[in-house]
Design a protein around this motif. Structure first.
Motif, PDB file in Angstrom:
ATOM      1  N   VAL A  36       0.814  -1.216   0.000  1.00 13.22           N
ATOM      2  CA  VAL A  36       0.000   0.000   0.000  1.00 13.22           C
ATOM      3  C   VAL A  36       0.850   1.271   0.000  1.00 13.22           C
ATOM      4  O   VAL A  36       0.554   2.235  -0.714  1.00 13.22           O
ATOM      5  N   PHE A  37       1.926   1.273   0.793  1.00 16.07           N
ATOM      6  CA  PHE A  37       2.678   2.513   0.992  1.00 16.07           C
ATOM      7  C   PHE A  37       4.043   2.556   0.308  1.00 16.07           C
ATOM      8  O   PHE A  37       4.645   3.627   0.199  1.00 16.07           O
ATOM      9  N   PHE A  38       4.539   1.408  -0.144  1.00 17.30           N
ATOM     10  CA  PHE A  38       5.862   1.389  -0.775  1.00 17.30           C
ATOM     11  C   PHE A  38       5.830   0.766  -2.165  1.00 17.30           C
ATOM     12  O   PHE A  38       6.862   0.379  -2.704  1.00 17.30           O
ATOM     13  N   GLY A  39       4.638   0.707  -2.753  1.00 19.38           N
ATOM     14  CA  GLY A  39       4.492   0.128  -4.083  1.00 19.38           C
ATOM     15  C   GLY A  39       5.278   0.874  -5.149  1.00 19.38           C
ATOM     16  O   GLY A  39       5.677   0.289  -6.159  1.00 19.38           O
ATOM     17  N   ALA A  40       5.526   2.156  -4.904  1.00 19.30           N
ATOM     18  CA  ALA A  40       6.277   2.957  -5.882  1.00 19.30           C
ATOM     19  C   ALA A  40       7.710   2.460  -6.041  1.00 19.30           C
ATOM     20  O   ALA A  40       8.368   2.754  -7.045  1.00 19.30           O
ATOM     21  N   TYR A  41       8.203   1.712  -5.061  1.00 19.34           N
ATOM     22  CA  TYR A  41       9.572   1.199  -5.119  1.00 19.34           C
ATOM     23  C   TYR A  41       9.643  -0.182  -5.794  1.00 19.34           C
ATOM     24  O   TYR A  41      10.712  -0.789  -5.837  1.00 19.34           O
ATOM     25  N   ALA A  42       8.507  -0.654  -6.287  1.00 16.03           N
ATOM     26  CA  ALA A  42       8.476  -1.983  -6.904  1.00 16.03           C
ATOM     27  C   ALA A  42       9.463  -2.063  -8.065  1.00 16.03           C
ATOM     28  O   ALA A  42       9.665  -1.094  -8.806  1.00 16.03           O
ATOM     29  N   TRP A  43      10.081  -3.226  -8.218  1.00 20.14           N
ATOM     30  CA  TRP A  43      11.033  -3.431  -9.299  1.00 20.14           C
ATOM     31  C   TRP A  43      10.309  -3.352 -10.641  1.00 20.14           C
ATOM     32  O   TRP A  43       9.102  -3.602 -10.729  1.00 20.14           O
ATOM     33  N   GLU A  44      11.036  -3.030 -11.648  1.00 19.71           N
ATOM     34  CA  GLU A  44      10.457  -2.859 -12.978  1.00 19.71           C
ATOM     35  C   GLU A  44       9.748  -4.154 -13.410  1.00 19.71           C
ATOM     36  O   GLU A  44      10.309  -5.243 -13.347  1.00 19.71           O
ATOM     37  N   GLY A  45       8.497  -3.978 -13.801  1.00 24.97           N
ATOM     38  CA  GLY A  45       7.711  -5.120 -14.246  1.00 24.97           C
ATOM     39  C   GLY A  45       6.973  -5.839 -13.134  1.00 24.97           C
ATOM     40  O   GLY A  45       6.243  -6.802 -13.390  1.00 24.97           O
ATOM     41  N   TRP A  46       7.171  -5.382 -11.899  1.00 26.32           N
ATOM     42  CA  TRP A  46       6.520  -6.012 -10.748  1.00 26.32           C
ATOM     43  C   TRP A  46       5.366  -5.139 -10.259  1.00 26.32           C
ATOM     44  O   TRP A  46       5.473  -3.913 -10.191  1.00 26.32           O
ATOM     45  N   GLY A  47       4.264  -5.762  -9.865  1.00 29.53           N
ATOM     46  CA  GLY A  47       3.180  -5.046  -9.222  1.00 29.53           C
ATOM     47  C   GLY A  47       3.505  -4.810  -7.759  1.00 29.53           C
ATOM     48  O   GLY A  47       4.444  -5.408  -7.206  1.00 29.53           O
ATOM     49  N   ALA A  48       2.714  -3.966  -7.132  1.00 26.83           N
ATOM     50  CA  ALA A  48       2.983  -3.622  -5.737  1.00 26.83           C
ATOM     51  C   ALA A  48       2.896  -4.834  -4.820  1.00 26.83           C
ATOM     52  O   ALA A  48       3.740  -5.018  -3.930  1.00 26.83           O
ATOM     53  N   TRP A  49       1.889  -5.691  -5.003  1.00 26.69           N
ATOM     54  CA  TRP A  49       1.708  -6.835  -4.116  1.00 26.69           C
ATOM     55  C   TRP A  49       2.766  -7.914  -4.309  1.00 26.69           C
ATOM     56  O   TRP A  49       3.357  -8.382  -3.314  1.00 26.69           O
TER      57      TRP A  49
END
Length: 225
Positions: free
Chosen positions: A159-172
């Motif tokens: 919810v709060f750190f999804g912006a840091y997800a690796w390229e091609g990865w969703g937040a969950w």
């Protein structure tokens, strides 16, 4: 510098002192006689808090957006909750969550703080539910705590750190993988817990101490004839 000396003692002792004061205040003023602690229980809780907090400074590795693996830093508190019950474990776990906020605060949103600290670390109390199962109950308690903590961190991460997800990865998916450090630490804690509890002498001595600690320092004398 040795891994076991790689932290500033002042950063440990000052927050620990604050945490122990908070523990006494919570017990005395908030709960009163509803969840009474004996003097020895308070002393044991203080020792477990200090040990867990000191161990939490020793990190095998750390993740960039928070999260690390320590040498079973929660184990002393899990032992406390297991032997003294979930209610007292809840109080001490909450105090420990406040110490964790002091150590390295990652504060971005009130709900994120709630998930990553009070909910995640107070979950230590679940170990107290499995006491009737004996030694296997302690291992189940460690596992239950690790899974609960993992769930809270995963929700916060998605919810709060999804912006840091690796390229091609969703937040969950990102949060599920990123927070596996919590499961690694659970495995380390479980391994050390099994080794400790495999010693009948260790368990026997601990059982004796716990039985003694639960007795009030001063017993009321029966004055009735």
């Amino acid at each position: 510098m040795s891994l076991f000396l790689a932290f500033d003692i002042a950063k440990v002792t000052i927050p620990v002192s604050v945490g122990l004061i908070l523990l006494f205040l919570v017990v005395i003023f908030a709960f009163g006689s509803k969840i009474p602690f004996t003097t020895k229980e308070l002393a044991f809780a203080a020792v477990c808090l200090a040990l867990s907090y000191a161990l939490s400074f020793i990190k095998f590795f750390s993740m960039p957006q928070g999260g690390s693996v320590t040498p079973a830093s929660a184990l002393p508190l899990l032992i406390f909750a297991y032997f003294f019950g979930w209610k007292k474990g809840l109080i001490v776990g909450f105090v420990y969550s406040l110490l964790q906020i002091m150590q390295k605060p990652e504060l971005y949103h009130p709900v994120q703080v709630l998930l990553d600290y009070p909910l995640a670390y107070t979950a230590i109390f679940v170990a107290g539910f499995f006491r009737p199962l004996g030694k296997p109950g302690f291992y189940i308690g460690i596992t239950a705590y690790g899974i609960l903590r993992y769930i809270f961190h995963v929700i916060s991460g998605a919810v709060f750190f999804g912006a840091y997800a690796w390229e091609g990865w969703g937040a969950w998916p990102y949060s599920l993988v990123y927070n596996t450090t919590t499961l690694v630490e659970m495995a380390v804690t479980l391994l050390i817990g099994v080794l400790l509890f495999s010693s009948n002498s260790f368990v026997s001595q601990l059982e004796k101490f716990v039985a003694n600690a639960k007795q009030p320092l001063y017993q009321k004398k029966d004055t009735e004839q």
